[in-house]
Design an enzyme around this catalytic site. Structure first.
Site, PDB file in Angstrom:
ATOM      1  N   ASP A 194       0.870  -1.173   0.000  1.00  0.00           N
ATOM      2  CA  ASP A 194       0.000   0.000   0.000  1.00  0.00           C
ATOM      3  C   ASP A 194       0.917   1.237   0.000  1.00  0.00           C
ATOM      4  OD1 ASP A 194      -2.411   1.597   0.616  1.00  0.00           O
ATOM      5  OD2 ASP A 194      -1.448   1.842   2.561  1.00  0.00           O
ATOM      6  N   ASP A 205      -0.101   5.086   0.920  1.00  0.00           N
ATOM      7  CA  ASP A 205      -0.294   6.082   1.980  1.00  0.00           C
ATOM      8  C   ASP A 205      -0.209   5.453   3.362  1.00  0.00           C
ATOM      9  OD1 ASP A 205      -0.807   8.363   0.312  1.00  0.00           O
ATOM     10  OD2 ASP A 205      -2.745   7.486  -0.167  1.00  0.00           O
TER      11      ASP A 205
HETATM   12  P1  TMP Z   1      -5.635   3.923   0.206  1.00  0.00           P
HETATM   13  O1  TMP Z   1      -5.037   3.816   1.592  1.00  0.00           O
HETATM   14  O2  TMP Z   1      -6.209   2.621  -0.218  1.00  0.00           O
HETATM   15  O3  TMP Z   1      -4.659   4.469  -0.782  1.00  0.00           O
HETATM   16  O4  TMP Z   1      -6.900   4.880   0.305  1.00  0.00           O
HETATM   17  C1  TMP Z   1      -6.984   6.144  -0.218  1.00  0.00           C
HETATM   18  C2  TMP Z   1      -7.507   7.119   0.788  1.00  0.00           C
HETATM   19  O5  TMP Z   1      -7.762   8.343   0.070  1.00  0.00           O
HETATM   20  C3  TMP Z   1      -8.802   6.764   1.472  1.00  0.00           C
HETATM   21  O6  TMP Z   1      -8.606   6.568   2.857  1.00  0.00           O
HETATM   22  C4  TMP Z   1      -9.680   7.980   1.296  1.00  0.00           C
HETATM   23  C5  TMP Z   1      -8.768   9.047   0.757  1.00  0.00           C
HETATM   24  N1  TMP Z   1      -9.394  10.007  -0.164  1.00  0.00           N
HETATM   25  C6  TMP Z   1      -9.128  11.353   0.029  1.00  0.00           C
HETATM   26  O7  TMP Z   1      -8.422  11.732   0.960  1.00  0.00           O
HETATM   27  N2  TMP Z   1      -9.693  12.258  -0.836  1.00  0.00           N
HETATM   28  C7  TMP Z   1     -10.495  11.884  -1.867  1.00  0.00           C
HETATM   29  O8  TMP Z   1     -10.970  12.742  -2.638  1.00  0.00           O
HETATM   30  C8  TMP Z   1     -10.763  10.491  -2.043  1.00  0.00           C
HETATM   31  C9  TMP Z   1     -11.645  10.032  -3.163  1.00  0.00           C
HETATM   32  C10 TMP Z   1     -10.173   9.586  -1.182  1.00  0.00           C
END
Ligand code: TMP
Length: 309
Positions: free
Chosen positions: A49, A51
């Site tokens: 992953d 982030d």
């Molecule tokens: P991830 O950990 O699977 O990469 O998840 C992406 C994260 O992005 C999720 O926790 C929600 C966040 N997100 C934002 O901060 N802004 C947005 O506009 C969107 C669609 C998601």
């Protein structure tokens, strides 16, 4: 944090010598390590992953930014609109009372609206570069060493994110100062027109609850994506033949990243960054190894070193 920790034989498993590591089933972990060592690096792939897994959760006492969070469109109205969406949907994303079906619909809605705002608001590639340059985002200590070690051992790394591929690539470019031929990114990819304006997104949207679907089908070699990496890397067919997986994540849902693979052995490493008291039990039962408190990646570097010296 201290207590409820079950750390296994330090002399045998040097990568756990930090007090920040927790292992629920040390016998199982040893078996998995032996199996991976026996099969060799040619059978291994890493799925990570992005982030708060490859990147730090805290930076100077404040939450580090995510690939979505760091983006400034150069159009403040639209940044505000996306922020409003975040405030509405993010609590729903983590709500314990909404069913998974309902939540999946909500996440599709959120990603759909957010991507539309990026297009409507006229996002440019230049704005991405600027946003990354001023963002509060940093890789965990040891991530570069891990990528280098895996590159030396010819082990592919799949970065799998529900964020934005183009931003993740720009973060890699700006923060790592070099490219890696073994890294590929599976995430939401933008399409820009000749003027560098965002016009659409490629393929099926990846949101936080469907990361497991179609995962490996979407993998494209990084040299296609960055255009500046020479040397060939495995195509997705040969990645499928790598049936041992080292999975890195910060959410239990990240375990689904390997669902597309019929793996033989998987060692899962979870980074439990926050809310440790409440989440440790579920994390230690879900992941083979849990690193606490926004730990570095150095334990994982040692693990790979120990597997394939
Ligand atoms: P991830 O950990 O699977 O990469 O998840 C992406 C994260 O992005 C999720 O926790 C929600 C966040 N997100 C934002 O901060 N802004 C947005 O506009 C969107 C669609 C998601």
């Amino acid at each position: 944090f201290s207590g409820c920790r079950n750390v296994i034989g330090m002399e045998e498993i040097g990568f756990l010598e930090t007090s920040e590591a927790v292992v629920a089933d040390s016998d199982l972990l040893k078996k998995k390590l032996d199996a991976m060592r026996f099969s060799g690096p040619q059978k291994l792939q890493v799925i990570a992953d992005f982030d708060a897994t490859l990147t730090r959760y805290w930076i100077d006492g404040r939450r580090g930014q995510t690939s979505h969070g760091l983006l400034k469109q150069g159009n403040p109205d639209y940044d505000t609109k996306r922020d409003e969406l975040y405030k509405y949907y993010h609590p729903l994303e983590y709500s314990p009372t909404i069913s998974i079906e309902e939540k999946t619909k909500l996440m599709e809605e959120w990603w759909g609206k957010s991507h539309s705002l990026l297009i409507e608001g006229g996002l440019t590639f230049d704005a991405i570069k600027q946003s990354v340059a001023t963002a509060s985002i940093a890789f965990r200590q040891g991530v570069v060493e891990l990528f280098e070690l895996l590159e030396e051992r010819d082990v592919p790394v799949l970065i799998f994110s529900a964020g934005l591929a183009d931003i993740i690539e720009e973060v890699l470019r700006q923060k790592l100062h070099r490219s890696f031929k073994n890294i590929r990114i599976v995430s939401n990819r933008m399409v820009f027109d000749d003027n560098g304006c965002l016009v659409s997104f490629k393929g099926k949207t990846i949101h936080s609850l469907n990361k497991n679907e179609h995962a490996l089908d979407m993998a494209a070699p990084l040299h296609d994506q960055l255009g500046d990496v020479d040397g060939a890397i495995d195509d997705s067919a040969s990645v499928r033949k790598r049936t041992n997986v080292l999975l890195l994540g910060d959410h239990i849902g990240d375990l689904g990243m390997s669902d597309g693979l019929n793996y033989d052995t998987r060692i899962s490493v979870g980074f439990l960054n926050d809310n440790i008291e409440n989440s440790l039990d579920s994390y230690r039962n879900a992941f083979d190894i849990v690193y606490l408190n926004d730990a570095s990646m150095l334990g994982v570097v040692k693990l790979v070193h120990q597997l394939f010296p």
